[in-house]
Structures are given as structure tokens and as C-alpha cells.
Design an enzyme around this catalytic site. Structure first.
Site, mmCIF file in Angstrom:
data_model
loop_
_atom_site.group_PDB
_atom_site.id
_atom_site.type_symbol
_atom_site.label_atom_id
_atom_site.label_comp_id
_atom_site.label_asym_id
_atom_site.label_seq_id
_atom_site.Cartn_x
_atom_site.Cartn_y
_atom_site.Cartn_z
ATOM 1 N N THR A 175 -42.113 47.492 -2.378
ATOM 2 C CA THR A 175 -40.816 47.391 -2.750
ATOM 3 C C THR A 175 -40.715 47.516 -1.223
ATOM 4 O OG1 THR A 175 -40.265 49.684 -2.592
ATOM 5 C CG2 THR A 175 -39.380 48.358 -4.685
ATOM 6 N N HIS A 176 -40.282 47.281 -0.031
ATOM 7 C CA HIS A 176 -39.761 47.445 1.193
ATOM 8 C C HIS A 176 -41.267 46.713 1.411
ATOM 9 C CE1 HIS A 176 -36.780 50.596 1.114
ATOM 10 N NE2 HIS A 176 -36.932 50.915 0.244
ATOM 11 N N SER A 189 -52.025 20.476 7.016
ATOM 12 C CA SER A 189 -52.115 21.160 8.067
ATOM 13 C C SER A 189 -52.927 19.307 8.756
ATOM 14 C CB SER A 189 -52.202 21.781 8.565
ATOM 15 O OG SER A 189 -52.821 21.570 9.388
ATOM 16 N N SER A 190 -52.169 19.341 10.165
ATOM 17 C CA SER A 190 -52.766 17.997 10.470
ATOM 18 C C SER A 190 -53.851 18.149 11.201
ATOM 19 C CB SER A 190 -51.707 17.523 11.783
ATOM 20 O OG SER A 190 -51.389 18.389 12.534
ATOM 21 N N ASN A 238 -49.447 24.240 2.111
ATOM 22 C CA ASN A 238 -48.646 24.847 2.282
ATOM 23 C C ASN A 238 -47.465 25.155 1.439
ATOM 24 O OD1 ASN A 238 -49.574 25.262 5.299
ATOM 25 N ND2 ASN A 238 -47.899 23.725 5.783
ATOM 26 N N PRO A 240 0.949 -0.830 0.317
ATOM 27 C CA PRO A 240 -0.063 -0.197 0.158
ATOM 28 C C PRO A 240 0.738 1.484 -0.140
ATOM 29 C CG PRO A 240 0.031 -1.270 2.028
ATOM 30 C CD PRO A 240 0.440 -1.576 0.964
ATOM 31 N N ASN A 285 -0.304 14.538 2.180
ATOM 32 C CA ASN A 285 -0.793 15.743 2.300
ATOM 33 C C ASN A 285 -0.598 16.259 0.367
ATOM 34 O OD1 ASN A 285 0.072 15.810 5.069
ATOM 35 N ND2 ASN A 285 1.981 16.144 5.094
ATOM 36 N N SER A 315 1.897 12.227 -0.555
ATOM 37 C CA SER A 315 2.129 11.590 0.718
ATOM 38 C C SER A 315 0.292 12.153 0.911
ATOM 39 C CB SER A 315 2.209 12.344 1.108
ATOM 40 O OG SER A 315 2.312 13.588 2.952
#
Length: 455
Positions: free
Chosen positions: A180-181, A311-312, A319, A123, A134, A132
Site C-alpha cells: 500500500t502506498h 530494445s534496439s 518489455n 431518397p 434529427n 427527419s
């Protein structure tokens, strides 16, 4: 049933049905941390790399041709996913990725020796020749990252972009009120609004395609600290060329191996573009779920597909679940970006030792975004429709159409008309005529919502 494997620390028992060796087994026992396996993309990238290095070492006369062929054959098996079960290590290991490098080396050697005979391929001496951990791990990082971008994320961006183009064209002349805003603004068409979303995808794709060039240079050839000890001077160039042949990606050898080992700014840079995509996807999904809010008490200008009960407890509720899913993914990607940024700063001296967590988060971001974009496209965007009646009503009720009167009667008079309409809860037209600032004919001539969009 077990067998005995040996390394420099001595003997250790390994499951006889597994192909890894002593160093992998020690890592498996010493780092039982979490349940995040080393991404399989890294293993496949390592296999590409080991195949390329074996070919180069053989061409240089360092490795027997028979061994190089055997190594390459096992690498092909790994790349095809035939040996996945033999790579058990987690992300949370040495920061250089040494143990995963050795895991790959040991598996390749073991499987190759099943054909060549026990002990024929080592190996370290054969599979890891001229390398390496690295320089191999950061090389595998770049191979895996580039491949994931090309095969997973970029195609999904293109597909979502195409759906938005279709929706843009369909609704290009449907006038709606801009905001806008979070407040009413002048009109635009729904197609124009969608074109902004489309451009988000187009631009982010361009950002990615530009930035990902940064991960084409590879660290291979730097070996331990960047000097290239135990590798030929042009080893990195030769391996990069071989990898280009194998993958079709234009990899090169990094011109500065010291940088390639200690810095992960290229990965960090590319993930910045991924984060930008996540930000825009959150914006698009939020726009859609707000515009689809209702059905009777919200904005209600868009209608989303009813994929499942919402929804449950509340019957009939639909949703924006796909919007919620992709915005959660976007939040996760933003968190991943913080992790990558911090980890990339830890290149102490000649080596960054946060490599596994960097690539883990990078690849997770790509997978989550690609999967969520596919889900969002198929289960939300493709079935997205406009509620034209609601849109028309809101346009007619809007006070901001008064802006079109500014060039004719001035800002202050136009503001008085809007205020009167608001205070008396009348239409803009009724208020304008009441003030005497404009006639009915002038109002009809100057207040043209479609014309105001500059189409």
C-alpha cells in the site's frame, strides 16, 4: 466517367461508378476534413432503421409494398457490407448527421432503382418517409452503440475475466507481500490479489449491462423537433418493435422525443461506465508491469511472456509492451470521455448538433478497448506466471509481518522490533528475539504468513 445528379441547389456531377447522389457529393466536396470516416456501424444501423421504417410505412399504407421490399433488400446488402464503398463521408460534417442520413437515403434509392427503374424510389419521399435526420441519426447512434457493446466489448470482458479466474485459482495459496502506498504491507496471496483484478472486470461488466439499458429508448418518431410532424402518432413504437425483431435487442420508443433529440445523456452515461472500465484496466496493467519489473533490479514477482525483443540497443531485454499498449488505450478512452461529455452539453434548444463526434468517440472507445483487451489477454495474461522463489524471499524479508504481533505484545513493542530489524539489517525473527518481547517459539507460532491472509 460521371453522371449528373440533382437536388434543390441544382445539378452536380458524380462519379458514375458510385451510388450516392447530389447531397452526398456536396458534403464530400464541402467537408474535406481529416481522414475519419463516419463509422461503418452507423451506416449499418441506418440500414436497419430504414428497413424498419419502410416496413412500417408500408403497413400504414403510405409506401407501396413493392417499394418497401426493394428498400429492405438494399438495406440487407448494406448490412452485409456489400456497399461499403458508397459511404464516403467523414465525421466532420453537419452536427445533426443530416448528410450521412442523406448518403444512406441516396444509396438505397439508387440501388433500388436499378431494379425498379429510374425515378421509382425517391431518397426523401420514400426512403426518408416519416423521418427527419434529427430523429434518425440519434436512433442510429443507439442502435450502433448497443450492438457494439453486445458484440464487441462485453464478450472481451467475459474472456479476460475467465483468464483472471483461472490465474486466481492457480495462485490462491501462494503467499506474497501486499503493498500500500507503494510500500510493503501485510501479506496476502497472489490469488487474492488477482481476485481484486477479477472483480474489477466483473463489476465493470455489471456497470455496463446496467447502464446500457439507457440507450434502448429510441428517438425515431420525433421527426424534426420532437413533435412527430409528418409521422403517425405511434410510428416510433412500431419502428422500435420492428427493430427489436430485426436485431433481437429490446429497443423501445423514447417517451419524450424532445429529450431524445436534444440530449445525449444516455450515451454520455454509458460511456461513463466504459471510462470506468478503462480506469480499472489501466490499474491492472500497471500492477502487472510493476510486479514484473526487473528481472534483477525490480520487484520481479511476476514473469510476462517475451513476445518480441524489447530494445534496439539493450540485448535480451523484455518489455511489458502489452501493458503499455492497453494503458495508452485507456488514456485515449478517458480523453474520448471528455469529448463526449463536452459534446453532450451542446443540446441547444431542440437539437444537439454534436452527434457525429459523440458516436465517433463512443464507438472508437469500444473498438480500442475490445481490441486491446483481446491482445492483452492473448499475449500477456494467458502466459503470466509467478516467480515463486522471488515471492518467497520477499515474504521472508518483509518487516510488515510484525503486524501479526500487535494483538500479543502491542503496537509500540511491535514497532520497536520492526525498527531494530531495519536499523541492524537483520531478520524480523532475530530482532524480535533480541528485544526479549517474544520467544522463538512464540514468534514461530504467531508469525504465520498464510494464516495472516485469512484464507
Amino acid at each position: 466517367m460521371e453522371r449528373i445528379e440533382r437536388d434543390t441547389l441544382g445539378e452536380i456531377s458524380v462519379d458514375a461508378t458510385k451510388y450516392w447522389g447530389a447531397q452526398t457529393e456536396r458534403s464530400k466536396r464541402n467537408f474535406a476534413i481529416g481522414d475519419n470516416p463516419m463509422p461503418i456501424e452507423i451506416i449499418y444501423a441506418f440500414a436497419q432503421l430504414k428497413k424498419a421504417t419502410a416496413k412500417v410505412n408500408a403497413a400504414e399504407g403510405k409506401l407501396a409494398e413493392e417499394k418497401a421490399i426493394a428498400i429492405g433488400q438494399v438495406c440487407d446488402q448494406i448490412i452485409q457490407g456489400e456497399l461499403d464503398e458508397h459511404f464516403p463521408l467523414v465525421v466532420w460534417q453537419t452536427g445533426s448527421g443530416t448528410q450521412s442520413n442523406m448518403n444512406v437515403n441516396e444509396v438505397i434509392a439508387h440501388v433500388a432503382n436499378l431494379t425498379l427503374g429510374e425515378g421509382q424510389i425517391h431518397p426523401n419521399d420514400d426512403v426518408n418517409m416519416s423521418q427527419s435526420s434529427n430523429d434518425t441519426f440519434p436512433t442510429a447512434m443507439h442502435i450502433a452503440a448497443y450492438g457494439a457493446l453486445v458484440t464487441k466489448l462485453l464478450p472481451e470482458i467475459t474472456k479476460m475475466e475467465a483468464v483472471l479466474t483461472e490465474k486466481k485459482n492457480k495462485y490462491m495459496h501462494l503467499v506474497k507481500i501486499g503493498r500500500t502506498h507503494l510500500q510493503d504491507a501485510t501479506p496476502l496471496t497472489l490469488g487474492q490479489e488477482i481476485s481484486g483484478w477479477e472483480a474489477c472486470l466483473t463489476n465493470n461488466k455489471n456497470y455496463l449491462e446496467t447502464s446500457m439499458k439507457a440507450i434502448l429508448p429510441l428517438a425515431i418518431g420525433g421527426t424534426a423537433v420532437g413533435t412527430g410532424l409528418n409521422a403517425s402518432r405511434d410510428f416510433g413504437d412500431k419502428v422500435a418493435e420492428e427493430l427489436m425483431k430485426q436485431t433481437g435487442y429490446p429497443f423501445t420508443s423514447d417517451s419524450n422525443k424532445y429529450f431524445a433529440l436534444t440530449s445525449h445523456s444516455p450515451i454520455n452515461f454509458v460511456h461513463g461506465a466504459i471510462r470506468s472500465l478503462a480506469s480499472d484496466l489501466m490499474k491492472i496493467a500497471n500492477d502487472i508491469r510493476l510486479l514484473a519489473s526487473g528481472p534483477r533490479s525490480g520487484i520481479g514477482e511476476l514473469e510476462i511472456p517475451a513476445n518480441e525483443p524489447g530494445s534496439s540497443i539493450m540485448p535480451g531485454k523484455v518489455n511489458p509492451t502489452q501493458c503499455e499498449a492497453i494503458t495508452m488505450v485507456a488514456a485515449q478512452v478517458m480523453g474520448n470521455d471528455v469529448t463526449i461529455n463536452v459534446a453532450a452539453s451542446q443540446g441547444n434548444f431542440e437539437l444537439n448538433v454534436y452527434k457525429p463526434v459523440i458516436i465517433f468517440n463512443f464507438l472508437e472507445s469500444i473498438k480500442l478497448l475490445a481490441d486491446s483487451m483481446r491482445s492483452f489477454r492473448v499475449h500477456c495474461l494467458e502466459g503470466l506466471t509467478a516467480n515463486e522463489k522471488v515471492i518467497e524471499t520477499k515474504v521472508n524479508d518483509s518487516l510488515m509481518l510484525v503486524t501479526a504481533l500487535n494483538p500479543h505484545i502491542g503496537y509500540e513493542k511491535a514497532a520497536k522490533i520492526a525498527k531494530l530489524a531495519f536499523d541492524e539489517n537483520t531478520t524480523l525473527k532475530e530482532a524480535a528475539i533480541k528485544t526479549g518481547f517474544v520467544t522463538e517459539k512464540e514468534f514461530d507460532l504467531w508469525i504465520n504468513p498464510l494464516k495472516m491472509t485469512n484464507l
